[in-house]
Scaffold this motif. Structure first.
Motif, PDB file in Angstrom:
ATOM      1  N   LYS A  78       0.844  -1.207   0.000  1.00 15.49           N
ATOM      2  CA  LYS A  78       0.000   0.000   0.000  1.00 15.49           C
ATOM      3  C   LYS A  78       0.875   1.250   0.000  1.00 15.49           C
ATOM      4  O   LYS A  78       0.605   2.220  -0.724  1.00 15.49           O
ATOM      5  CB  LYS A  78      -0.919  -0.022   1.215  1.00 15.49           C
ATOM      6  CG  LYS A  78      -1.925   1.084   1.229  1.00 15.49           C
ATOM      7  CD  LYS A  78      -2.888   0.953   2.403  1.00 15.49           C
ATOM      8  CE  LYS A  78      -3.900   2.081   2.377  1.00 15.49           C
ATOM      9  NZ  LYS A  78      -4.838   1.994   3.503  1.00 15.49           N
ATOM     10  N   GLN A  79       1.962   1.233   0.797  1.00 14.97           N
ATOM     11  CA  GLN A  79       2.877   2.379   0.829  1.00 14.97           C
ATOM     12  C   GLN A  79       3.535   2.585  -0.525  1.00 14.97           C
ATOM     13  O   GLN A  79       3.655   3.715  -1.009  1.00 14.97           O
ATOM     14  CB  GLN A  79       3.948   2.176   1.903  1.00 14.97           C
ATOM     15  CG  GLN A  79       3.438   2.260   3.313  1.00 14.97           C
ATOM     16  CD  GLN A  79       4.506   1.892   4.339  1.00 14.97           C
ATOM     17  OE1 GLN A  79       5.559   1.355   3.987  1.00 14.97           O
ATOM     18  NE2 GLN A  79       4.219   2.182   5.608  1.00 14.97           N
TER      19      GLN A  79
ATOM     20  N   GLN B 181       2.384   1.685  -3.431  1.00 14.58           N
ATOM     21  CA  GLN B 181       1.379   2.170  -4.371  1.00 14.58           C
ATOM     22  C   GLN B 181       1.116   3.661  -4.165  1.00 14.58           C
ATOM     23  O   GLN B 181       0.958   4.411  -5.137  1.00 14.58           O
ATOM     24  CB  GLN B 181       0.078   1.364  -4.227  1.00 14.58           C
ATOM     25  CG  GLN B 181       0.180  -0.040  -4.771  1.00 14.58           C
ATOM     26  CD  GLN B 181      -1.058  -0.883  -4.484  1.00 14.58           C
ATOM     27  OE1 GLN B 181      -1.797  -0.626  -3.544  1.00 14.58           O
ATOM     28  NE2 GLN B 181      -1.249  -1.922  -5.288  1.00 14.58           N
ATOM     29  N   GLU B 182       1.066   4.096  -2.906  1.00 10.95           N
ATOM     30  CA  GLU B 182       0.869   5.522  -2.630  1.00 10.95           C
ATOM     31  C   GLU B 182       2.040   6.341  -3.151  1.00 10.95           C
ATOM     32  O   GLU B 182       1.848   7.405  -3.772  1.00 10.95           O
ATOM     33  CB  GLU B 182       0.687   5.743  -1.129  1.00 10.95           C
ATOM     34  CG  GLU B 182      -0.643   5.264  -0.599  1.00 10.95           C
ATOM     35  CD  GLU B 182      -0.756   5.393   0.921  1.00 10.95           C
ATOM     36  OE1 GLU B 182       0.185   5.924   1.556  1.00 10.95           O
ATOM     37  OE2 GLU B 182      -1.789   4.956   1.456  1.00 10.95           O
ATOM     38  N   LEU B 183       3.255   5.866  -2.904  1.00 12.17           N
ATOM     39  CA  LEU B 183       4.446   6.575  -3.390  1.00 12.17           C
ATOM     40  C   LEU B 183       4.480   6.613  -4.913  1.00 12.17           C
ATOM     41  O   LEU B 183       4.843   7.636  -5.515  1.00 12.17           O
ATOM     42  CB  LEU B 183       5.721   5.928  -2.840  1.00 12.17           C
ATOM     43  CG  LEU B 183       5.973   6.117  -1.348  1.00 12.17           C
ATOM     44  CD1 LEU B 183       7.181   5.289  -0.905  1.00 12.17           C
ATOM     45  CD2 LEU B 183       6.183   7.591  -1.022  1.00 12.17           C
TER      46      LEU B 183
ATOM     47  N   GLY C  96       1.873   6.521  -6.860  1.00 10.92           N
ATOM     48  CA  GLY C  96       0.838   7.482  -7.266  1.00 10.92           C
ATOM     49  C   GLY C  96       1.324   8.910  -7.120  1.00 10.92           C
ATOM     50  O   GLY C  96       1.089   9.752  -8.007  1.00 10.92           O
ATOM     51  N   GLN C  97       2.014   9.217  -6.016  1.00 11.45           N
ATOM     52  CA  GLN C  97       2.556  10.559  -5.821  1.00 11.45           C
ATOM     53  C   GLN C  97       3.607  10.881  -6.883  1.00 11.45           C
ATOM     54  O   GLN C  97       3.650  11.996  -7.424  1.00 11.45           O
ATOM     55  CB  GLN C  97       3.169  10.693  -4.432  1.00 11.45           C
ATOM     56  CG  GLN C  97       2.161  10.702  -3.306  1.00 11.45           C
ATOM     57  CD  GLN C  97       2.829  10.684  -1.943  1.00 11.45           C
ATOM     58  OE1 GLN C  97       4.062  10.701  -1.825  1.00 11.45           O
ATOM     59  NE2 GLN C  97       2.014  10.657  -0.896  1.00 11.45           N
TER      60      GLN C  97
ATOM     61  N   ASP D 139       1.892  11.562 -10.174  1.00  5.34           N
ATOM     62  CA  ASP D 139       1.241  12.893 -10.124  1.00  5.34           C
ATOM     63  C   ASP D 139       2.265  13.997 -10.289  1.00  5.34           C
ATOM     64  O   ASP D 139       2.054  14.967 -11.024  1.00  5.34           O
ATOM     65  CB  ASP D 139       0.489  13.070  -8.803  1.00  5.34           C
ATOM     66  CG  ASP D 139      -0.776  12.240  -8.738  1.00  5.34           C
ATOM     67  OD1 ASP D 139      -1.232  11.771  -9.807  1.00  5.34           O
ATOM     68  OD2 ASP D 139      -1.310  12.055  -7.623  1.00  5.34           O
TER      69      ASP D 139
END
Length: 139
Positions: A119-120, A122-124, A126-127, A130
């Motif tokens: 999850k971490q 995937q968040e990184l 995504g950031q 972006d």
């Protein structure tokens, strides 16, 4: 191949031999009058020849069945003997179940940690995507 698999295959072989034996006996059995109320079954033209060959066939089939049963007995005798009886076996099963539960809990913790890390990441990711998209100049 382990002994249990060999036992299973031998049981299947015995069942197959028995099935073939019964089928052969049924197929080759001479006709018999069941009751005086029924007509006599038709006589076979090769009755003498068939009787000679039919007499040997059950002996061969039964010998094959006995051989398969002896092989099964040999496999059963090759099984390891249990030490300590049923109580020792139940105690060993409880020990193994405890080990299994402990390992299962450890694997569950590792799975939860791996999911958290995924999850971490995937968040990184995504950031990062972006940020890359925001840095581009519009055309």
């Amino acid at each position: 191949m382990d002994i249990i698999t060999q036992l299973q295959e031998q049981v299947n072989a015995i069942a197959s031999i028995a099935f073939n034996t019964f089928g052969t006996l049924q197929r080759d059995a001479p006709p018999v009058q069941l009751s005086p109320n029924y007509p006599e079954p038709p006589a076979n033209s090769n009755a003498a020849e068939d009787a000679a060959s039919l007499a040997d066939q059950p002996k061969l089939l039964s010998a094959e069945l006995v051989k398969a049963a002896k092989q099964f007995d040999a496999l059963v005798s090759a099984l390891p003997l249990t030490e300590g009886g049923e109580e020792a076996q139940l105690k060993r099963i409880e020990e193994l179940q405890g080990e299994n539960d402990a390992i299962g809990q450890e694997l569950q913790k590792q799975l939860e940690a791996a999911e958290k890390e995924l999850k971490q990441v995937q968040e990184l990711f995504g950031q990062a995507t972006d940020n890359c998209l925001n840095l581009r100049k519009p055309d």
